[in-house]
Design a protein around this motif. Sequence first.
Motif, short mmCIF file in Angstrom:
data_model
loop_
_atom_site.label_atom_id
_atom_site.label_comp_id
_atom_site.label_asym_id
_atom_site.label_seq_id
_atom_site.Cartn_x
_atom_site.Cartn_y
_atom_site.Cartn_z
N VAL A 468 -14.37 -17.64 -3.66
CA VAL A 468 -13.48 -18.40 -4.61
C VAL A 468 -14.24 -19.74 -5.10
O VAL A 468 -14.61 -20.17 -4.39
N VAL A 470 -13.42 -22.69 -7.91
CA VAL A 470 -12.49 -23.46 -8.67
C VAL A 470 -13.33 -23.40 -10.48
O VAL A 470 -14.39 -24.31 -10.17
N VAL A 481 -9.20 -20.27 -11.28
CA VAL A 481 -10.07 -20.04 -10.24
C VAL A 481 -10.67 -18.66 -10.57
O VAL A 481 -10.15 -17.71 -11.29
N VAL A 483 -12.63 -15.27 -8.54
CA VAL A 483 -12.75 -14.85 -7.05
C VAL A 483 -13.63 -13.69 -7.34
O VAL A 483 -13.50 -12.83 -8.39
N ASP A 502 -3.83 -18.44 -11.03
CA ASP A 502 -2.99 -17.95 -9.54
C ASP A 502 -4.29 -17.31 -8.69
O ASP A 502 -4.57 -16.35 -8.85
N LEU A 503 -4.31 -17.92 -7.59
CA LEU A 503 -5.46 -17.47 -6.76
C LEU A 503 -5.15 -15.96 -6.45
O LEU A 503 -6.09 -15.06 -6.26
N SER A 507 -7.56 -12.70 -7.05
CA SER A 507 -7.80 -11.84 -6.01
C SER A 507 -7.54 -10.61 -6.20
O SER A 507 -8.25 -9.40 -5.83
#
Length: 521
Positions: A468, A470, A481, A483, A502-503, A507
């Motif tokens: 991950v 930023v 972010v 991923v 949104d992480l 993902s």
Amino acid sequence: MKKITILDSTLRDGAQGENVSFSVQDKIHICKALDELGVSFIEAGNPFSNPKDMEFFKQIRKVPLQNAKICAFGSTRHVGVSCTEDKNLQSLIDAKTEYVVIFGKSWTFQVTEILKTTLEENLDMIKETCAYLKSKKKHVFYDAEHFFTAYFENKEYAFKTLQAAIEGGAELICLCETKGGFMMDQVATAVKDVVQTFGNKVEVGIHTHNDCGLAVANSLVAVSNGVTHVQGVLLGFGERTGNANLSTIIPDLQLKMGYECVPQENIKNLTSICKQIAEFTNVRLNPQSPFVGKSAFAHKAGMHIDAVLKNPFAYEHITPEVVGNSRVFLMSEVAGRSTILEKIQKLVPNIKKTDKVVDTIIEKMKQLEMEGYQFEGADGSFELMVLKILGKYKPVFKLHYYQTNGSNPRPEEGVCCCAQIKVEVDKQIEITAGEGDGPVNALDIALRKALEKFYAEVSHIRLVDYKVRVIDGRSATAAKVRVIIESTDGKTNWTTVGVSCDLIEASWIALSDSFELYLNK
């Protein structure tokens, strides 16, 4: 071509590295791989140290090896104990290896302050141990621990320890740069002196550590000054900052300096064997490792790529195929049109440079990179994008929704989140849930369970890396972010990328791309 014998210590010195642990079966797999490469010796562990190592020595006797000899490792006899009563030496005999490696003290400080004995007793321990093992029909290699520290503090005594080993019957004396702190000129001076003094009586070797980043360089310097035996770890890991990296030393010696370390026809297997051992060890092969890393022959700048396409000699010191590696042209905003075309043609060979779809792909790629995507480390997502633009992509599932939630405190070890997912395949709905150690792990488990109902081959996929980054730190917790997920089916690896504020969504994009690409293939 002059021969240099290679001793690999992955299973002994490498096992002392942080987060490295081998099962008996792991050790057998690694021995087979090293034997396939063609190293001369495999230092496989200390049978006295733990029951697992002794069990390994029993099992490895049943495995036919073509090139490598297995060595058991141990110390000289203990202070005040006879060789016949020393349990360490008896375990070396019980290991039933043809070769044994014995380490002893060269440095007076180690003798008086660590062993708490006299300098004369230490010489007796070295000589008697080598003689005892020789009487048991063993080939004895003697590792002179802390030799370079000893040489520059008290050369006379350091040489006495080597002489004691030779008088005891050692066939090889290996000079150990145990602290990893000596410079190349110091190593050259000491090695040259030892070779001139003892080289007509016994083979001389080198064993270096990487605390100053010079383990490879010091090994090569030692060879240039007369040693004919090099010890190290194939991938360079080990205690502290690691050992001499044999995946660099072997091709340096064999391809650059004119020595033979492994059979010439085996050097092409170097990259694949390094990948195997990384897999057995559960470590990632450093992408920037010389010769064998995935970035070793990677090109990104458009000018470089254009030159390499015309003639690889422009920017490559060897052709990657020599060591079993491959050339990579990285996808990015600084890559030229010819790079992108070359990537596309691997998927669709009949595409031409003048086709309008090439412009469409380039514009789409640049648009996504403006949004934060990065394709140089995500070839899988680039491939999926190309397939979609060319109309060669077949949707393998439709997502209706996913949701995740966390639990704190954890309901059980390894579980802190659960995920629910609803997907559709050929108009059939599947709703599943998964528990995992984090939301992404739970999503992965839930998606896998849902898709296995329709695609049995999904069971072959597993995630090997998750990163991950930023992208915009100025936005604080609302930052975008990126991923990147690396996946494997045990034969090939592929990498996918997702970007979002949104992480979990980022993902999910990378995760679903990974499954979609695999199933499209």
